[in-house]
Write an enzyme that holds these catalytic residues in place. Sequence first.
Site, PDB file in Angstrom:
ATOM      1  N   HIS A 105       0.848  -1.276  -0.178  1.00 35.84           N
ATOM      2  CA  HIS A 105      -0.019  -0.030  -0.049  1.00 35.84           C
ATOM      3  C   HIS A 105       0.901   0.919   0.006  1.00 35.84           C
ATOM      4  O   HIS A 105       2.192   1.077   0.265  1.00 35.84           O
ATOM      5  CB  HIS A 105      -0.844   0.090   1.245  1.00 35.84           C
ATOM      6  N   ASP A 107       0.599   4.858   2.090  1.00 36.14           N
ATOM      7  CA  ASP A 107      -0.079   5.545   3.249  1.00 36.14           C
ATOM      8  C   ASP A 107      -1.202   6.272   2.750  1.00 36.14           C
ATOM      9  O   ASP A 107      -0.882   7.444   2.117  1.00 36.14           O
ATOM     10  CB  ASP A 107       0.859   5.824   4.410  1.00 36.14           C
ATOM     11  N   HIS A 260       4.584   0.132   0.014  1.00 36.17           N
ATOM     12  CA  HIS A 260       5.573  -0.620   0.776  1.00 36.17           C
ATOM     13  C   HIS A 260       4.642  -1.981   1.488  1.00 36.17           C
ATOM     14  O   HIS A 260       3.351  -1.854   1.502  1.00 36.17           O
ATOM     15  CB  HIS A 260       6.005   0.095   2.097  1.00 36.17           C
ATOM     16  N   ARG A 275       4.988   6.095  14.042  1.00 32.86           N
ATOM     17  CA  ARG A 275       4.871   6.555  12.716  1.00 32.86           C
ATOM     18  C   ARG A 275       4.208   8.129  12.511  1.00 32.86           C
ATOM     19  O   ARG A 275       3.174   8.367  13.308  1.00 32.86           O
ATOM     20  CB  ARG A 275       4.182   5.869  11.771  1.00 32.86           C
TER      21      ARG A 275
HETATM   22  C1  SIN Z   1       3.215   0.721   7.671  1.00 33.66           C
HETATM   23  O1  SIN Z   1       2.878   0.427   6.735  1.00 33.66           O
HETATM   24  O2  SIN Z   1       3.185   2.104   8.012  1.00 33.66           O
HETATM   25  C2  SIN Z   1       4.116   0.057   8.780  1.00 33.66           C
HETATM   26  C3  SIN Z   1       5.305  -0.613   8.154  1.00 33.66           C
HETATM   27  C4  SIN Z   1       6.096  -1.628   8.895  1.00 33.66           C
HETATM   28  O3  SIN Z   1       5.695  -1.791  10.192  1.00 33.66           O
HETATM   29  O4  SIN Z   1       7.153  -2.071   8.351  1.00 33.66           O
END
Ligand code: SIN
Length: 292
Positions: A105, A107, A260, A275
Amino acid sequence: MSFTTRPLSELLGVEISGLDLATPPDEASFARIKSLFEANSLVVFRDQRFTPQQHIDFSRRFGELEIHVQHHFHLAGHQEILIVSNETREDGKPLGLADAGRYWHSDLSYKAEPSLGSLLHAQTLPPVEGDTLFVSMAAAYDALDDATKAQIEGLTAVHDYSARNVAQQAKSSLRPGLTADQAKTVPPVTHPVVRIHPATGRKALFVNEGFTTHINELERPQSDALLRRLFEHMIQPQFQYRHRWQAHDLVFWDNRATIHLATGCPPHLARTLYRTTVKGDRPIGPQDRAAA
Ligand code: SIN
């Protein structure tokens, strides 16, 4: 302020060493960081021991911050920080979003103005596994054949958070449902399938398995088939960078140019990261450029 850089892969990612972000970078250093970020789609700052407030302050220099719709997982006293974690609190409730990013995805692509970028800071890391994979969506776009490029040039797609949340709930008891009020803040939105990066002008694919449900201009079977083909194409290993987390890493990725995936780790191994998510602008596609 001086710092050293090193490329992390052929297509995306640059490592920055020798910079302590607890001291705000001066304007010249900040401008250098921003241009490294835009050119490389991902920047890794090693060994950052800053506080949550310093994390927020640094993130804010790139733009206004998002407050994630999953309010239960904000860091206490810092609603700009979303906790990504498989740990539980003393009362047995999840500490953070346990299954965050366990699908490809970008974000907040489900918002009318999706995120510019996200800054993820390692707090507790498992001794093994727990990597994050990133894909260069510009490289994936460039590698498409001409017929596919022509086919998708003017298409638009729907991105929908609620659909993803329901799918995740079916897989994990740790994923809470949205209240009616929360759901109202994330209605389905439409974006171009090909996005022009506002800083670099490069074209990139802007669909993802996580939040893209269908293509507006096609019947459902044709839409499903095209999305499946694009999803398979873009996650090929040659477009990927695998981030193997080190203690106190801060990773800053460009949601306009990458997708990612959190690869996960065994549940008995603790993994917690904080985050922040920087607001972005409305995606512009080739069709918008032509109309302007
Ligand atoms: C995310 O998608 O913000 C998390 C990525 C992760 O935990 O590696």
